[in-house]
Write a protein that holds these residues in place. Structure first.
Motif, short mmCIF file in Angstrom:
data_model
loop_
_atom_site.label_atom_id
_atom_site.label_comp_id
_atom_site.label_asym_id
_atom_site.label_seq_id
_atom_site.Cartn_x
_atom_site.Cartn_y
_atom_site.Cartn_z
N GLU A 80 4.15 -0.92 4.32
CA GLU A 80 2.47 -1.70 4.55
C GLU A 80 1.74 -0.40 4.52
OE1 GLU A 80 4.71 -5.30 5.59
OE2 GLU A 80 5.88 -3.50 5.32
N GLU A 81 2.37 0.37 5.54
CA GLU A 81 2.21 1.32 5.95
C GLU A 81 1.93 2.66 4.62
OE1 GLU A 81 3.04 1.38 10.66
OE2 GLU A 81 4.46 2.56 9.30
N TRP A 82 2.80 3.44 3.83
CA TRP A 82 2.46 4.04 3.12
C TRP A 82 1.33 3.32 1.65
CZ3 TRP A 82 5.18 3.08 -1.75
CH2 TRP A 82 6.58 1.73 -1.23
N ARG A 83 2.12 2.11 1.59
CA ARG A 83 0.88 1.51 0.54
C ARG A 83 -0.16 1.56 1.23
NH1 ARG A 83 3.83 -0.08 -3.98
NH2 ARG A 83 5.51 -0.93 -3.61
N ALA A 84 -0.55 1.74 2.11
CA ALA A 84 -2.29 1.55 2.08
C ALA A 84 -2.46 3.42 2.62
CB ALA A 84 -2.06 1.15 3.69
N MET A 85 -2.15 4.06 2.85
CA MET A 85 -2.49 5.16 2.36
C MET A 85 -2.98 6.27 1.51
SD MET A 85 0.03 7.04 5.38
CE MET A 85 0.30 8.21 3.92
N GLY A 86 -1.76 5.07 -0.06
CA GLY A 86 -2.44 5.60 -0.56
C GLY A 86 -1.29 5.73 -1.53
N ILE A 87 -0.27 6.01 -1.47
CA ILE A 87 1.61 5.99 -2.12
C ILE A 87 1.81 4.87 -3.18
CG2 ILE A 87 3.93 6.64 -1.67
CD1 ILE A 87 2.92 8.06 0.61
N THR A 88 1.63 5.09 -4.04
CA THR A 88 2.20 3.90 -5.61
C THR A 88 3.64 3.89 -5.56
OG1 THR A 88 1.02 4.50 -6.86
CG2 THR A 88 -0.54 3.47 -5.68
N GLN A 89 4.42 2.81 -4.91
CA GLN A 89 5.61 3.36 -6.43
C GLN A 89 6.00 1.62 -6.94
OE1 GLN A 89 8.34 6.58 -4.32
NE2 GLN A 89 7.60 5.78 -2.53
N SER A 90 7.34 2.09 -7.36
CA SER A 90 7.72 0.20 -8.34
C SER A 90 8.59 -0.83 -6.55
CB SER A 90 8.24 0.16 -9.06
OG SER A 90 9.19 0.91 -8.81
N LEU A 91 8.71 -1.58 -6.97
CA LEU A 91 9.53 -2.65 -5.55
C LEU A 91 10.49 -1.75 -5.16
CD1 LEU A 91 8.13 -6.14 -6.21
CD2 LEU A 91 6.74 -4.25 -4.67
N GLY A 92 10.66 -2.14 -3.83
CA GLY A 92 11.74 -1.90 -3.24
C GLY A 92 12.46 -0.63 -2.58
#
Length: 119
Positions: A80-92
């Protein structure tokens, strides 16, 4: 959580629970999103890996609660933290290490042939 420990992720290097970004923190980080660099994937017999290189200036805009003062790097971030920072990757993908000589490089791994849980 035992799954993360099975992956060798040191839970003591994370915030106890994910710390959400405020709207103003997210806005400050938005300007860097287009400059995040993603490596190609590489693997061993158990995991696939990739590293994510943040713009160095972005580190100063990341909230202090995401930083590990004892190491001079970011903490290991929850998804949740790295996605909120704008890092986008597939799941897992799990953030499992920070490259200490270059603290703007975050190392990620996930099990080979990862399949997301069925919805």
């Amino acid at each position: 959580m035992s799954n993360l420990e099975d992956m060798g992720i040191d839970m003591s290097r994370r915030n106890p629970v994910p710390r959400p970004l405020t709207d103003s923190e997210r806005q400050r980080l938005d300007e860097f999103i287009d400059s995040i660099h993603y490596s190609t994937r590489y693997s061993d017999n158990e995991y696939e890996y990739r590293h994510v290189q943040l713009p160095k200036a972005m580190l100063k805009a990341i909230p202090v609660e995401y930083h590990d003062k004892s190491k001079g790097t970011l903490k290991l971030l929850w998804e949740e933290e790295w996605r909120a920072m704008g890092i986008t990757q597939s799941l897992g993908w799990e953030h499992y290490e920070v490259h200490e000589p270059e603290p703007h490089i975050l190392l990620f791994k996930r099990p080979l042939n990862y399949q997301p849980p069925a919805q």
